[in-house]
Design a protein around this motif. Sequence first.
Motif, PDB file in Angstrom:
ATOM      1  N   ILE A  43       0.874  -1.175   0.000  1.00  0.00           N
ATOM      2  CA  ILE A  43       0.000   0.000   0.000  1.00  0.00           C
ATOM      3  C   ILE A  43       0.905   1.216   0.000  1.00  0.00           C
ATOM      4  CG2 ILE A  43      -0.344  -0.077   2.537  1.00  0.00           C
ATOM      5  CD1 ILE A  43      -3.141   1.229   1.948  1.00  0.00           C
ATOM      6  N   ILE A  50       5.654   4.027   1.396  1.00  0.00           N
ATOM      7  CA  ILE A  50       5.113   2.759   1.919  1.00  0.00           C
ATOM      8  C   ILE A  50       5.351   2.666   3.422  1.00  0.00           C
ATOM      9  CG2 ILE A  50       5.420   1.536  -0.275  1.00  0.00           C
ATOM     10  CD1 ILE A  50       7.673  -0.068   1.372  1.00  0.00           C
ATOM     11  N   THR A  61       7.620   2.361   9.973  1.00  0.00           N
ATOM     12  CA  THR A  61       6.384   1.556   9.983  1.00  0.00           C
ATOM     13  C   THR A  61       5.438   2.059   8.894  1.00  0.00           C
ATOM     14  OG1 THR A  61       5.491   3.011  11.682  1.00  0.00           O
ATOM     15  CG2 THR A  61       6.472   0.953  12.444  1.00  0.00           C
ATOM     16  N   SER A  88      11.368 -10.841   6.067  1.00  0.00           N
ATOM     17  CA  SER A  88      12.779 -10.449   6.191  1.00  0.00           C
ATOM     18  C   SER A  88      13.258 -10.527   7.646  1.00  0.00           C
ATOM     19  CB  SER A  88      12.950  -9.005   5.713  1.00  0.00           C
ATOM     20  OG  SER A  88      12.353  -8.117   6.640  1.00  0.00           O
ATOM     21  N   SER A 134      17.705 -13.037   4.908  1.00  0.00           N
ATOM     22  CA  SER A 134      18.589 -12.276   5.786  1.00  0.00           C
ATOM     23  C   SER A 134      20.039 -12.473   5.377  1.00  0.00           C
ATOM     24  CB  SER A 134      18.389 -12.732   7.239  1.00  0.00           C
ATOM     25  OG  SER A 134      19.279 -12.037   8.089  1.00  0.00           O
ATOM     26  N   SER A 136      22.409 -10.694   7.435  1.00  0.00           N
ATOM     27  CA  SER A 136      23.059 -10.560   8.747  1.00  0.00           C
ATOM     28  C   SER A 136      22.815 -11.784   9.632  1.00  0.00           C
ATOM     29  CB  SER A 136      22.510  -9.325   9.472  1.00  0.00           C
ATOM     30  OG  SER A 136      21.157  -9.551   9.865  1.00  0.00           O
ATOM     31  N   THR A 182      26.769 -12.602   0.655  1.00  0.00           N
ATOM     32  CA  THR A 182      25.884 -12.745   1.819  1.00  0.00           C
ATOM     33  C   THR A 182      24.424 -12.520   1.421  1.00  0.00           C
ATOM     34  OG1 THR A 182      26.147 -10.406   2.396  1.00  0.00           O
ATOM     35  CG2 THR A 182      27.657 -11.970   3.460  1.00  0.00           C
ATOM     36  N   VAL A 184      20.914 -12.947  -0.819  1.00  0.00           N
ATOM     37  CA  VAL A 184      20.155 -13.953  -1.569  1.00  0.00           C
ATOM     38  C   VAL A 184      19.939 -13.404  -2.981  1.00  0.00           C
ATOM     39  CG1 VAL A 184      17.919 -15.092  -1.735  1.00  0.00           C
ATOM     40  CG2 VAL A 184      19.011 -14.784   0.502  1.00  0.00           C
ATOM     41  N   ALA A 205       7.711  -8.683   2.391  1.00  0.00           N
ATOM     42  CA  ALA A 205       8.756  -7.843   3.005  1.00  0.00           C
ATOM     43  C   ALA A 205       8.696  -6.471   2.343  1.00  0.00           C
ATOM     44  CB  ALA A 205      10.108  -8.504   2.825  1.00  0.00           C
ATOM     45  N   PRO A 207      11.193  -2.988   0.479  1.00  0.00           N
ATOM     46  CA  PRO A 207      11.822  -2.554  -0.769  1.00  0.00           C
ATOM     47  C   PRO A 207      13.061  -3.346  -1.199  1.00  0.00           C
ATOM     48  CG  PRO A 207      11.980  -0.851   0.950  1.00  0.00           C
ATOM     49  CD  PRO A 207      11.088  -1.906   1.479  1.00  0.00           C
ATOM     50  N   ALA A 208      13.848  -3.853  -0.258  1.00  0.00           N
ATOM     51  CA  ALA A 208      15.063  -4.583  -0.670  1.00  0.00           C
ATOM     52  C   ALA A 208      14.697  -5.971  -1.187  1.00  0.00           C
ATOM     53  CB  ALA A 208      16.045  -4.685   0.496  1.00  0.00           C
ATOM     54  N   VAL A 209      13.747  -6.612  -0.526  1.00  0.00           N
ATOM     55  CA  VAL A 209      13.313  -7.940  -0.992  1.00  0.00           C
ATOM     56  C   VAL A 209      12.593  -7.796  -2.336  1.00  0.00           C
ATOM     57  CG1 VAL A 209      11.737  -9.859  -0.526  1.00  0.00           C
ATOM     58  CG2 VAL A 209      13.239  -9.010   1.295  1.00  0.00           C
ATOM     59  N   ASP A 237      10.230   5.015   3.106  1.00  0.00           N
ATOM     60  CA  ASP A 237      10.616   4.005   2.116  1.00  0.00           C
ATOM     61  C   ASP A 237       9.645   4.082   0.951  1.00  0.00           C
ATOM     62  OD1 ASP A 237      12.767   2.357   3.481  1.00  0.00           O
ATOM     63  OD2 ASP A 237      11.171   2.220   4.967  1.00  0.00           O
ATOM     64  N   ARG A 241      14.311  -0.548  -3.262  1.00  0.00           N
ATOM     65  CA  ARG A 241      15.604   0.049  -2.893  1.00  0.00           C
ATOM     66  C   ARG A 241      16.694  -0.909  -3.343  1.00  0.00           C
ATOM     67  NH1 ARG A 241      14.961   0.117   2.199  1.00  0.00           N
ATOM     68  NH2 ARG A 241      16.242  -1.668   2.679  1.00  0.00           N
TER      69      ARG A 241
HETATM   70  N1  LIG Z   1       3.220  -0.265   2.831  1.00  0.00           N
HETATM   71  C1  LIG Z   1       3.452  -1.529   2.570  1.00  0.00           C
HETATM   72  O1  LIG Z   1       2.676  -2.169   1.887  1.00  0.00           O
HETATM   73  C2  LIG Z   1       4.681  -2.219   3.108  1.00  0.00           C
HETATM   74  C3  LIG Z   1       4.955  -3.531   2.736  1.00  0.00           C
HETATM   75  C4  LIG Z   1       6.105  -4.129   3.224  1.00  0.00           C
HETATM   76  C5  LIG Z   1       6.954  -3.437   4.081  1.00  0.00           C
HETATM   77  N2  LIG Z   1       6.634  -2.176   4.405  1.00  0.00           N
HETATM   78  C6  LIG Z   1       7.522  -1.380   5.276  1.00  0.00           C
HETATM   79  O2  LIG Z   1       8.741  -1.161   4.606  1.00  0.00           O
HETATM   80  C7  LIG Z   1       9.759  -0.972   5.570  1.00  0.00           C
HETATM   81  C8  LIG Z   1      10.956  -1.751   5.183  1.00  0.00           C
HETATM   82  O3  LIG Z   1      10.648  -3.140   5.220  1.00  0.00           O
HETATM   83  P1  LIG Z   1      11.760  -4.249   5.305  1.00  0.00           P
HETATM   84  O4  LIG Z   1      12.904  -3.698   6.078  1.00  0.00           O
HETATM   85  O5  LIG Z   1      11.197  -5.582   5.637  1.00  0.00           O
HETATM   86  O6  LIG Z   1      12.127  -4.354   3.822  1.00  0.00           O
HETATM   87  P2  LIG Z   1      13.300  -4.879   3.013  1.00  0.00           P
HETATM   88  O7  LIG Z   1      14.068  -3.653   2.687  1.00  0.00           O
HETATM   89  O8  LIG Z   1      12.738  -5.664   1.910  1.00  0.00           O
HETATM   90  O9  LIG Z   1      14.054  -5.897   3.926  1.00  0.00           O
HETATM   91  C9  LIG Z   1      15.109  -5.543   4.752  1.00  0.00           C
HETATM   92  C10 LIG Z   1      15.829  -6.752   5.237  1.00  0.00           C
HETATM   93  O10 LIG Z   1      15.574  -7.933   4.469  1.00  0.00           O
HETATM   94  C11 LIG Z   1      16.750  -8.681   4.287  1.00  0.00           C
HETATM   95  N3  LIG Z   1      17.033  -8.741   2.847  1.00  0.00           N
HETATM   96  C12 LIG Z   1      16.466  -8.003   1.868  1.00  0.00           C
HETATM   97  N4  LIG Z   1      16.928  -8.402   0.672  1.00  0.00           N
HETATM   98  C13 LIG Z   1      17.796  -9.407   0.911  1.00  0.00           C
HETATM   99  C14 LIG Z   1      18.607 -10.227   0.079  1.00  0.00           C
HETATM  100  N5  LIG Z   1      18.602 -10.116  -1.249  1.00  0.00           N
HETATM  101  N6  LIG Z   1      19.381 -11.149   0.680  1.00  0.00           N
HETATM  102  C15 LIG Z   1      19.399 -11.297   2.021  1.00  0.00           C
HETATM  103  N7  LIG Z   1      18.652 -10.545   2.857  1.00  0.00           N
HETATM  104  C16 LIG Z   1      17.864  -9.616   2.288  1.00  0.00           C
HETATM  105  C17 LIG Z   1      17.824  -7.959   5.060  1.00  0.00           C
HETATM  106  O11 LIG Z   1      17.803  -8.551   6.345  1.00  0.00           O
HETATM  107  P3  LIG Z   1      19.054  -8.522   7.351  1.00  0.00           P
HETATM  108  O12 LIG Z   1      19.178  -7.108   7.784  1.00  0.00           O
HETATM  109  O13 LIG Z   1      18.612  -9.461   8.446  1.00  0.00           O
HETATM  110  O14 LIG Z   1      20.248  -8.974   6.611  1.00  0.00           O
HETATM  111  C18 LIG Z   1      17.305  -6.537   5.106  1.00  0.00           C
HETATM  112  O15 LIG Z   1      17.749  -5.786   6.190  1.00  0.00           O
HETATM  113  C19 LIG Z   1       9.179  -1.400   6.902  1.00  0.00           C
HETATM  114  O16 LIG Z   1       8.879  -0.223   7.634  1.00  0.00           O
HETATM  115  C20 LIG Z   1       7.880  -2.097   6.557  1.00  0.00           C
HETATM  116  O17 LIG Z   1       6.888  -1.900   7.530  1.00  0.00           O
HETATM  117  C21 LIG Z   1       5.532  -1.535   3.951  1.00  0.00           C
END
Ligand SMILES: NC(=O)c1ccc[n+]([C@@H]2O[C@H](COP(=O)([O-])OP(=O)(O)OC[C@H]3O[C@@H](n4cnc5c(N)ncnc54)[C@H](OP(=O)(O)O)[C@@H]3O)[C@@H](O)[C@H]2O)c1
Length: 277
Positions: A43, A50, A61, A88, A134, A136, A182, A184, A205, A207-209, A237, A241
């Motif tokens: 959303i 987001i 959040t 994540s 993950s 880390s 490190t 995925v 998850a 933006p990074a996933v 975010d 990303r």
């Molecule tokens: N509005 C919406 O619909 C929505 C949806 C989803 C999330 N969100 C928000 O977005 C914000 C960020 O979410 P997020 O931190 O979960 O997102 P993210 O940026 O996708 O994930 C961050 C963590 O996922 C792991 N990761 C991501 N890509 C990876 C890869 N290729 N290989 C290994 N590990 C990987 C890492 O974990 P490690 O640090 O453990 O290595 C990284 O720190 C949060 O505030 C969440 O609430 C909003």
Amino acid sequence: MQISVTRLYPEPGYQQPLKGLYLQHQLHREGRPESPFVYSNFITSLDGRISLGNPGNATHTVPAATANPHDWRLYQELAGQADLLITSGRYFRQSHIGEAQDQLPVGNQQEFDDIREWRLAQGLPEQPDVAILSSSLDIPLAALEPYRHRRILVITGESSDQTRVDLLQKSGIEVLRAGAGTRVEGQLLIPQLGRSGYRSIYAIAGPAVFHTLLEANVLNRLYLTIAQQLLGGELYDTLTRGALLTPARSMSLVSLYHEPCTGVAAGQLFAVFEPRY
Ligand SMILES: NC(=O)c1ccc[n+]([C@@H]2O[C@H](COP(=O)([O-])OP(=O)(O)OC[C@H]3O[C@@H](n4cnc5c(N)ncnc54)[C@H](OP(=O)(O)O)[C@@H]3O)[C@@H](O)[C@H]2O)c1
């Protein structure tokens, strides 16, 4: 929940109940062993937020202004069709300090009873399994406890810390490696999950996933709710990303529904996009 939405695309003008809008997509029947069906959902505000940083919180959040029960219902319907959720390390750290939005879906609340019953009627297990991406491997074990009745897979790269892998495995968590460093890599991850029997994979998850999936061209569908609000803010975010996506990933619109503004509640658009590979 007796909310109707109006279809804008294709064939505009039809009214449809919001409840059931996504549950009828039958995503659990779309995937094949060699190519699981991978989908994600966000959303976003009109200015692309987001999530936001909040004073007093350690983590970003989902903005309180955009989070709403109608979008949440659709988020749960999408989880209802999943064999596996991708989340994540961040989610479990955030959950451990009490800042996560909610438990992982499908929610145990009464309003989602029909989704859990629907899963069973479709021959799916009561709840989807959980994959945690993950690098880390900083994953608080206590935060995994509520999910021990599901299969939990931690997925990391070949060179991630072995001591942390040992710790997770000693506590009964499966660890898979899918990437040279490190991180995925999506093109290794998804076939590996397909070989493990997963057909419908829901990435919840951030933006990074999401970037990991886009970079590898393994995403099949994006469900995007656009809350008709502008939030501003300086810590936020957006959907992705990571490195610049070259070429940019083009998406086709599959469907678009509108829920109008009512009283103080902003309207929203429910869009479905598919990449044009
Ligand atoms: N509005 C919406 O619909 C929505 C949806 C989803 C999330 N969100 C928000 O977005 C914000 C960020 O979410 P997020 O931190 O979960 O997102 P993210 O940026 O996708 O994930 C961050 C963590 O996922 C792991 N990761 C991501 N890509 C990876 C890869 N290729 N290989 C290994 N590990 C990987 C890492 O974990 P490690 O640090 O453990 O290595 C990284 O720190 C949060 O505030 C969440 O609430 C909003």
